[in-house]
Design a protein around this motif. Structure first.
Motif, PDB file in Angstrom:
ATOM      1  N   TYR A  78     -23.251   2.333  15.151  1.00 35.09           N
ATOM      2  CA  TYR A  78     -23.729   3.562  14.505  1.00 35.09           C
ATOM      3  C   TYR A  78     -23.349   3.574  13.025  1.00 35.09           C
ATOM      4  N   VAL A  79     -22.116   3.208  12.724  1.00 35.58           N
ATOM      5  CA  VAL A  79     -21.684   3.183  11.325  1.00 35.58           C
ATOM      6  C   VAL A  79     -22.531   2.203  10.519  1.00 35.58           C
ATOM      7  N   LEU A  80     -22.799   1.029  11.095  1.00 33.75           N
ATOM      8  CA  LEU A  80     -23.628   0.045  10.397  1.00 33.75           C
ATOM      9  C   LEU A  80     -25.046   0.578  10.196  1.00 33.75           C
ATOM     10  N   MET A  81     -25.572   1.252  11.205  1.00 34.89           N
ATOM     11  CA  MET A  81     -26.893   1.855  11.083  1.00 34.89           C
ATOM     12  C   MET A  81     -26.936   2.871   9.949  1.00 34.89           C
ATOM     13  N   ALA A  82     -25.887   3.680   9.854  1.00 33.83           N
ATOM     14  CA  ALA A  82     -25.819   4.668   8.785  1.00 33.83           C
ATOM     15  C   ALA A  82     -25.700   4.006   7.417  1.00 33.83           C
ATOM     16  N   ILE A  83     -24.923   2.923   7.347  1.00 32.90           N
ATOM     17  CA  ILE A  83     -24.783   2.187   6.082  1.00 32.90           C
ATOM     18  C   ILE A  83     -26.126   1.604   5.657  1.00 32.90           C
TER      19      ILE A  83
ATOM     20  N   ILE B  27     -30.764   4.473  -1.223  1.00 37.76           N
ATOM     21  CA  ILE B  27     -30.313   4.294  -2.605  1.00 37.76           C
ATOM     22  C   ILE B  27     -31.104   3.203  -3.315  1.00 37.76           C
ATOM     23  N   TRP B  28     -31.216   2.033  -2.663  1.00 38.52           N
ATOM     24  CA  TRP B  28     -31.852   0.883  -3.326  1.00 38.52           C
ATOM     25  C   TRP B  28     -33.266   0.598  -2.828  1.00 38.52           C
TER      26      TRP B  28
ATOM     27  N   LEU C 289     -35.456  -4.480   4.018  1.00 36.02           N
ATOM     28  CA  LEU C 289     -34.640  -5.078   5.070  1.00 36.02           C
ATOM     29  C   LEU C 289     -33.636  -4.079   5.643  1.00 36.02           C
ATOM     30  N   SER C 290     -33.089  -3.222   4.802  1.00 35.37           N
ATOM     31  CA  SER C 290     -32.105  -2.235   5.266  1.00 35.37           C
ATOM     32  C   SER C 290     -32.718  -1.296   6.294  1.00 35.37           C
ATOM     33  N   PHE C 291     -33.922  -0.825   6.027  1.00 29.62           N
ATOM     34  CA  PHE C 291     -34.582   0.059   6.983  1.00 29.62           C
ATOM     35  C   PHE C 291     -34.961  -0.685   8.260  1.00 29.62           C
TER      36      PHE C 291
ATOM     37  N   LYS D 114     -36.742   7.551   5.695  1.00 29.80           N
ATOM     38  CA  LYS D 114     -35.842   8.461   4.988  1.00 29.80           C
ATOM     39  C   LYS D 114     -35.274   9.523   5.921  1.00 29.80           C
ATOM     40  N   ALA D 115     -36.118  10.085   6.781  1.00 36.73           N
ATOM     41  CA  ALA D 115     -35.648  11.116   7.716  1.00 36.73           C
ATOM     42  C   ALA D 115     -34.624  10.535   8.694  1.00 36.73           C
TER      43      ALA D 115
END
Length: 243
Positions: free
Chosen positions: A72-77, A84-85, A89-91, A158-159
């Motif tokens: 979960y923490v990694l998902m939030a990061i 931000i950027w 790939l992050s999404f 984003k949501a």
């Protein structure tokens, strides 16, 4: 210092190639570690003086519960990085983290219930730790559903990222619940040195194996998401010249 290597890894094409090179080794190492840790813990670790043999389920329960929180923490990061950027790939990693988190959280709840029956005399109690883990399961499901709820992918990403960031509060509650409230769930034992070394070693081995397995699954599922979203890109055709 040049950071071009980081940008290459952060691009879908670069990540796909890196994951393809690492994944066979990650799966092999995780399999060996989990095999050794599980056989050692279930078959050869000494019997607990208070819980008897029922404590052995913790060799599975503790690693999957820990990975559920880490996921979960990694998902939030990843959601924060995407906001931000604005990195694609992050999404993608945020999206595949959600169903993986569901699997690990569900496994944690099931194995916790198996442990709770002989320990507490019941399969389920509305304990602070257990209830917050159940909320974690719903948060994973919510992030996954929200990301696909919009026709516009950017709005969905984003949501879902905002929801994942808000849900980090629940992870803090999970970690602190045994300290803030009088709960049935036992407090953390590893960091306090409350576990005998002969019991601790197989648990640590399983923890490490579960970490590597989770990362391997995350990489594999991200690869599949990359193929789904990038299937028309030229680099995909170059990577699979026969298709």
């Amino acid at each position: 210092m040049k950071w071009t290597w980081l940008y290459k890894i952060g691009a879908p094409a670069g990540f796909y190639r890196l994951a393809a090179a690492w994944l066979p080794y990650m799966y092999l190492i995780s399999f060996v570690l989990l095999l050794v840790g599980t056989i050692w813990g279930l078959g050869f670790a000494p019997v607990d003086s208070k819980q008897g043999n029922s404590y052995r389920i913790l060799y599975v329960h503790a690693p999957v519960a820990h990975i559920a929180e880490v996921a979960y923490v990694l998902m939030a990061i990843m959601g924060a990085v995407g906001l931000i950027w604005k990195t694609k790939l992050s999404f993608m990693m945020m999206k595949v983290s959600a169903p993986l988190g569901v699997a690990f959280t569900f496994a944690a709840l099931v194995t916790g219930s198996i442990w709770g029956k002989p320990t507490w005399g019941t399969w389920w109690v509305w304990d602070a730790r257990i209830t917050s883990m159940l909320i974690l399961l719903f948060l994973f499901l919510g992030v996954y559903a929200l990301q696909d709820a919009y026709k516009n992918n950017d709005l969905g990403n984003k949501a879902a990222a905002v929801l994942s960031l808000v849900g980090v509060i629940n992870v803090i509650i999970i970690k602190k619940s045994v300290e803030w409230w009088n709960t049935l769930h036992q407090p953390a034992s590893i960091m306090k040195g409350a576990i005998d070394i002969t019991m601790l070693l197989p648990l640590l081995i399983n923890m490490l194996g579960m970490y590597i397995l989770y990362l391997a699954l995350l990489f594999s599922w991200t690869q599949m998401e990359i193929l789904r979203q990038e299937r028309k890109k030229q680099w995909i055709k170059e990577f699979f010249p026969d298709n």
